[in-house]
Design a protein around this motif. Structure first.
Motif, PDB file in Angstrom:
ATOM      1  N   THR A 138       0.826  -1.210   0.000  1.00 43.93           N
ATOM      2  CA  THR A 138       0.000   0.000   0.000  1.00 43.93           C
ATOM      3  C   THR A 138       0.860   1.258   0.000  1.00 43.93           C
ATOM      4  OG1 THR A 138      -1.727  -1.179   1.224  1.00 43.93           O
ATOM      5  CG2 THR A 138      -1.849   1.232   1.187  1.00 43.93           C
ATOM      6  N   ALA A 139       1.894   1.266   0.819  1.00 43.73           N
ATOM      7  CA  ALA A 139       2.788   2.418   0.887  1.00 43.73           C
ATOM      8  C   ALA A 139       3.474   2.662  -0.450  1.00 43.73           C
ATOM      9  CB  ALA A 139       3.823   2.215   1.986  1.00 43.73           C
ATOM     10  N   ALA A 140       3.854   1.588  -1.141  1.00 42.59           N
ATOM     11  CA  ALA A 140       4.516   1.737  -2.437  1.00 42.59           C
ATOM     12  C   ALA A 140       3.575   2.360  -3.468  1.00 42.59           C
ATOM     13  CB  ALA A 140       5.003   0.369  -2.920  1.00 42.59           C
ATOM     14  N   VAL A 141       2.327   1.896  -3.498  1.00 37.61           N
ATOM     15  CA  VAL A 141       1.364   2.450  -4.459  1.00 37.61           C
ATOM     16  C   VAL A 141       1.056   3.909  -4.123  1.00 37.61           C
ATOM     17  CG1 VAL A 141      -0.978   2.248  -5.374  1.00 37.61           C
ATOM     18  CG2 VAL A 141       0.367   0.187  -4.940  1.00 37.61           C
ATOM     19  N   ILE A 142       0.899   4.213  -2.849  1.00 39.07           N
ATOM     20  CA  ILE A 142       0.639   5.601  -2.441  1.00 39.07           C
ATOM     21  C   ILE A 142       1.784   6.508  -2.869  1.00 39.07           C
ATOM     22  CG2 ILE A 142       0.469   7.123  -0.428  1.00 39.07           C
ATOM     23  CD1 ILE A 142      -1.148   4.942   0.954  1.00 39.07           C
ATOM     24  N   THR A 143       3.003   6.030  -2.709  1.00 35.89           N
ATOM     25  CA  THR A 143       4.161   6.821  -3.125  1.00 35.89           C
ATOM     26  C   THR A 143       4.135   7.095  -4.622  1.00 35.89           C
ATOM     27  OG1 THR A 143       5.506   5.894  -1.340  1.00 35.89           O
ATOM     28  CG2 THR A 143       6.683   6.903  -3.189  1.00 35.89           C
ATOM     29  N   LEU A 144       3.816   6.079  -5.404  1.00 39.52           N
ATOM     30  CA  LEU A 144       3.732   6.257  -6.859  1.00 39.52           C
ATOM     31  C   LEU A 144       2.647   7.265  -7.242  1.00 39.52           C
ATOM     32  CD1 LEU A 144       4.131   2.577  -8.111  1.00 39.52           C
ATOM     33  CD2 LEU A 144       5.793   4.433  -8.308  1.00 39.52           C
ATOM     34  N   LEU A 145       1.548   7.261  -6.495  1.00 41.56           N
ATOM     35  CA  LEU A 145       0.449   8.153  -6.817  1.00 41.56           C
ATOM     36  C   LEU A 145       0.729   9.604  -6.441  1.00 41.56           C
ATOM     37  CD1 LEU A 145      -2.579   5.952  -5.673  1.00 41.56           C
ATOM     38  CD2 LEU A 145      -2.096   6.671  -8.019  1.00 41.56           C
ATOM     39  N   THR A 146       1.545   9.811  -5.443  1.00 43.09           N
ATOM     40  CA  THR A 146       1.709  11.166  -4.897  1.00 43.09           C
ATOM     41  C   THR A 146       3.085  11.772  -5.116  1.00 43.09           C
ATOM     42  OG1 THR A 146       2.312  10.241  -2.730  1.00 43.09           O
ATOM     43  CG2 THR A 146      -0.009  10.747  -3.108  1.00 43.09           C
ATOM     44  N   VAL A 147       4.023  11.011  -5.703  1.00 45.67           N
ATOM     45  CA  VAL A 147       5.383  11.522  -5.850  1.00 45.67           C
ATOM     46  C   VAL A 147       5.438  12.706  -6.799  1.00 45.67           C
ATOM     47  CG1 VAL A 147       5.994   9.945  -7.742  1.00 45.67           C
ATOM     48  CG2 VAL A 147       7.789  10.866  -6.228  1.00 45.67           C
ATOM     49  N   ARG A 148       4.589  12.723  -7.827  1.00 42.17           N
ATOM     50  CA  ARG A 148       4.570  13.841  -8.769  1.00 42.17           C
ATOM     51  C   ARG A 148       3.554  14.871  -8.302  1.00 42.17           C
ATOM     52  NH1 ARG A 148       1.960  14.876 -13.778  1.00 42.17           N
ATOM     53  NH2 ARG A 148       0.938  12.838 -13.690  1.00 42.17           N
ATOM     54  N   ARG A 149       3.992  16.095  -8.116  1.00 45.80           N
ATOM     55  CA  ARG A 149       3.133  17.166  -7.630  1.00 45.80           C
ATOM     56  C   ARG A 149       2.772  18.103  -8.768  1.00 45.80           C
ATOM     57  NH1 ARG A 149       2.892  17.266  -2.190  1.00 45.80           N
ATOM     58  NH2 ARG A 149       4.464  16.086  -1.033  1.00 45.80           N
ATOM     59  N   ASP A 150       1.500  18.340  -8.931  1.00 38.94           N
ATOM     60  CA  ASP A 150       1.026  19.306  -9.903  1.00 38.94           C
ATOM     61  C   ASP A 150      -0.323  19.823  -9.443  1.00 38.94           C
ATOM     62  OD1 ASP A 150      -1.117  17.527 -10.950  1.00 38.94           O
ATOM     63  OD2 ASP A 150       0.558  16.385 -11.759  1.00 38.94           O
ATOM     64  N   THR A 151      -0.872  20.766 -10.174  1.00 34.33           N
ATOM     65  CA  THR A 151      -2.116  21.410  -9.756  1.00 34.33           C
ATOM     66  C   THR A 151      -3.333  20.508  -9.947  1.00 34.33           C
ATOM     67  OG1 THR A 151      -2.324  22.417 -11.953  1.00 34.33           O
ATOM     68  CG2 THR A 151      -1.213  23.710 -10.239  1.00 34.33           C
ATOM     69  N   ARG A 152      -3.194  19.404 -10.664  1.00 34.28           N
ATOM     70  CA  ARG A 152      -4.340  18.523 -10.935  1.00 34.28           C
ATOM     71  C   ARG A 152      -4.138  17.154 -10.295  1.00 34.28           C
ATOM     72  NH1 ARG A 152      -5.928  18.829 -17.177  1.00 34.28           N
ATOM     73  NH2 ARG A 152      -7.801  17.897 -16.278  1.00 34.28           N
ATOM     74  N   SER A 153      -3.495  17.128  -9.146  1.00 38.23           N
ATOM     75  CA  SER A 153      -3.195  15.855  -8.500  1.00 38.23           C
ATOM     76  C   SER A 153      -4.254  15.452  -7.479  1.00 38.23           C
ATOM     77  CB  SER A 153      -1.822  15.943  -7.806  1.00 38.23           C
ATOM     78  OG  SER A 153      -1.844  16.945  -6.796  1.00 38.23           O
ATOM     79  N   GLY A 154      -5.375  16.171  -7.414  1.00 38.28           N
ATOM     80  CA  GLY A 154      -6.389  15.902  -6.404  1.00 38.28           C
ATOM     81  C   GLY A 154      -6.924  14.488  -6.444  1.00 38.28           C
ATOM     82  N   LEU A 155      -7.248  13.970  -7.632  1.00 32.48           N
ATOM     83  CA  LEU A 155      -7.819  12.636  -7.720  1.00 32.48           C
ATOM     84  C   LEU A 155      -6.785  11.557  -7.402  1.00 32.48           C
ATOM     85  CD1 LEU A 155     -10.220  12.884 -10.791  1.00 32.48           C
ATOM     86  CD2 LEU A 155     -10.700  13.201  -8.353  1.00 32.48           C
ATOM     87  N   ARG A 156      -5.524  11.815  -7.718  1.00 33.32           N
ATOM     88  CA  ARG A 156      -4.478  10.858  -7.337  1.00 33.32           C
ATOM     89  C   ARG A 156      -4.339  10.809  -5.822  1.00 33.32           C
ATOM     90  NH1 ARG A 156      -1.244  13.491 -11.050  1.00 33.32           N
ATOM     91  NH2 ARG A 156       0.301  13.952  -9.417  1.00 33.32           N
ATOM     92  N   HIS A 157      -4.380  11.972  -5.179  1.00 32.72           N
ATOM     93  CA  HIS A 157      -4.316  11.999  -3.719  1.00 32.72           C
ATOM     94  C   HIS A 157      -5.566  11.346  -3.109  1.00 32.72           C
ATOM     95  CE1 HIS A 157      -0.979  14.806  -4.277  1.00 32.72           C
ATOM     96  NE2 HIS A 157      -0.693  14.619  -3.009  1.00 32.72           N
ATOM     97  N   ALA A 158      -6.711  11.508  -3.758  1.00 34.94           N
ATOM     98  CA  ALA A 158      -7.939  10.874  -3.270  1.00 34.94           C
ATOM     99  C   ALA A 158      -7.836   9.357  -3.372  1.00 34.94           C
ATOM    100  CB  ALA A 158      -9.143  11.378  -4.070  1.00 34.94           C
ATOM    101  N   THR A 159      -7.281   8.869  -4.489  1.00 34.78           N
ATOM    102  CA  THR A 159      -7.074   7.429  -4.632  1.00 34.78           C
ATOM    103  C   THR A 159      -6.127   6.915  -3.554  1.00 34.78           C
ATOM    104  OG1 THR A 159      -7.369   7.608  -7.030  1.00 34.78           O
ATOM    105  CG2 THR A 159      -6.320   5.608  -6.209  1.00 34.78           C
ATOM    106  N   ALA A 160      -5.052   7.669  -3.327  1.00 32.86           N
ATOM    107  CA  ALA A 160      -4.091   7.286  -2.284  1.00 32.86           C
ATOM    108  C   ALA A 160      -4.751   7.272  -0.913  1.00 32.86           C
ATOM    109  CB  ALA A 160      -2.900   8.240  -2.296  1.00 32.86           C
ATOM    110  N   SER A 161      -5.617   8.253  -0.652  1.00 30.54           N
ATOM    111  CA  SER A 161      -6.329   8.294   0.624  1.00 30.54           C
ATOM    112  C   SER A 161      -7.239   7.079   0.780  1.00 30.54           C
ATOM    113  CB  SER A 161      -7.154   9.582   0.716  1.00 30.54           C
ATOM    114  OG  SER A 161      -7.921   9.609   1.902  1.00 30.54           O
TER     115      SER A 161
END
Length: 295
Positions: A138-161
Motif C-alpha cells: 500500500t505504501a509503495a502504491v501511495i508513493t507512486l500516486l503522490t510523488v509527482r506534484r502538480d495542480t491537478r493531482s487531487g484525484l491521485r491523492h484521493a485514490t491514495a487516501s
C-alpha cells in the motif's frame, strides 16, 4: 442483536460522522489557511474536523468487529451520500437534480451489494507477515500516486487516501477481532498492527485534506470507490471472506457495483461553488456548525 445489523448500524453512524468531517475539511482546503501543514495544525476548526474523523474511525473499527470487510467497506460510500446535502447546505445552495439521481443510484447499488456481502462475523485475522506485506504494498502504491506534484493531482491523492483507509480497515479488523477474543492485546503482532493502523489512518486523513483542494464531490467519490475495492481484495485474498449466494450473489454484487459507480459519477458532475479565502468563518462558528451537522 444480529451481528450484521450491529455492523450496519455502526457503519451508518460512522458514515454520517465522516461526512461532517469531509465537508469541514473541504471548506478548509478551499481557503488559504489549508495550504500548509503549519496553518492546519494551528487552526482549531481543522482539529475539530480531525476529531470527527477520529470518532468516525472508532465507529468504523467497532463495525469491523461485527462485520466482514466485504460488508463494512461498501457502506462507507454512504459518506458521499450524506456529504452531498451537508456540503450544499454549508455552501448555501440547493442540492442539484443530478446529485439526487446520483444519491438514489448509490443507495440502490449499496443495497444490492449488501445482500451477498452480509456474511458471518469475522473470525480470521492477518498474520504479522501479511500485515507487513499489505502495508508495504500500500505504501509503495501511495508513493507512486503522490510523488509527482502538480495542480491537478487531487484525484491521485484521493485514490491514495482511499487505499490508505482500506489498509487501515483491514489492519483494524485484526486488532478488533483479537480484542474480542481477549488475552492477545499486548502481543507483538497486535501492537505492531495497531501502530500501522495509526500511520495509515493519519496518512489517509492528510491525503484527503490535500485532495479536497479541488472540491468535495469528485475526490470523495474516488475515495469511496478505491477504499471498498482495495479492502474487499484484501478480505478475499488474505482473510477468506466470500460473497454469499453463489452465482446469484455474484450477479447482485456486479449489478450493485455498476449502479453505485453510476451514482458516484453523477455525484461528481456538480461541483460546489468556490469558497473565497476571505469568507473564512471564525473557528468557534465552524466548530458549532460541524457539531450540529454531525448530530
Amino acid at each position: 442483536m444480529n451481528a450484521t445489523l450491529v455492523a450496519v448500524a455502526l457503519c451508518l453512524a460512522a458514515a454520517a460522522t465522516y461526512a461532517a468531517a469531509a465537508v469541514a475539511q473541504e471548506r478548509l482546503a478551499r481557503r488559504a489557511i489549508a495550504r500548509s501543514a503549519k496553518s492546519l495544525l494551528g487552526n482549531s476548526a481543522w482539529w475539530w474536523a480531525a476529531g470527527l474523523n477520529a470518532a468516525a474511525a472508532l465507529l468504523h473499527a467497532a463495525a469491523l468487529r461485527y462485520g466482514p470487510l466485504t460488508l463494512v467497506q461498501p457502506l462507507g460510500a454512504l459518506t458521499l451520500v450524506a456529504a452531498v446535502p451537508l456540503g450544499a447546505h454549508g455552501a448555501g445552495r440547493r442540492v442539484a437534480a443530478t446529485e439526487w439521481r446520483g444519491t438514489l443510484a448509490t443507495v440502490l447499488g449499496l443495497g444490492l451489494l449488501l445482500l451477498p456481502a452480509s456474511g458471518p462475523a469475522p473470525d480470521d485475522t492477518l498474520t504479522l507477515a501479511e500485515a507487513l506485506a499489505v502495508s508495504g504494498a500500500t505504501a509503495a502504491v501511495i508513493t507512486l500516486l503522490t510523488v509527482r506534484r502538480d495542480t491537478r493531482s487531487g484525484l491521485r491523492h484521493a485514490t491514495a487516501s482511499g487505499l490508505a483507509s482500506a489498509a487501515a480497515s483491514a489492519l483494524t479488523q485484526t486488532v478488533a477481532v483479537a480484542a474480542g477474543r481477549g488475552g492477545a492485546l499486548l502481543s507483538l503482532r497486535v501492537v505492531a498492527v495497531a501502530l500501522l493502523v495509526v500511520l495509515f489512518a493519519v496518512g489517509g486523513l492528510l491525503l484527503s485534506q490535500r485532495a479536497y483542494r479541488g472540491g468535495l464531490g469528485a475526490p470523495l467519490a474516488v475515495v469511496n470507490l478505491a477504499n471498498p475495492l482495495a479492502a474487499a481484495a484484501i478480505g478475499m485474498v488474505l482473510l477468506g471472506e466470500r460473497l454469499q449466494g453463489g452465482a446469484l450473489g455474484l450477479l447482485l454484487a456486479v449489478a450493485g457495483a455498476l449502479a453505485a459507480a453510476r451514482g458516484v459519477l453523477l455525484l461528481t458532475r456538480t461541483a460546489p461553488p468556490a469558497v473565497p479565502a476571505a469568507a473564512a468563518v471564525p473557528a468557534a462558528t465552524a466548530a458549532a456548525a460541524m457539531t450540529h451537522a454531525a448530530a
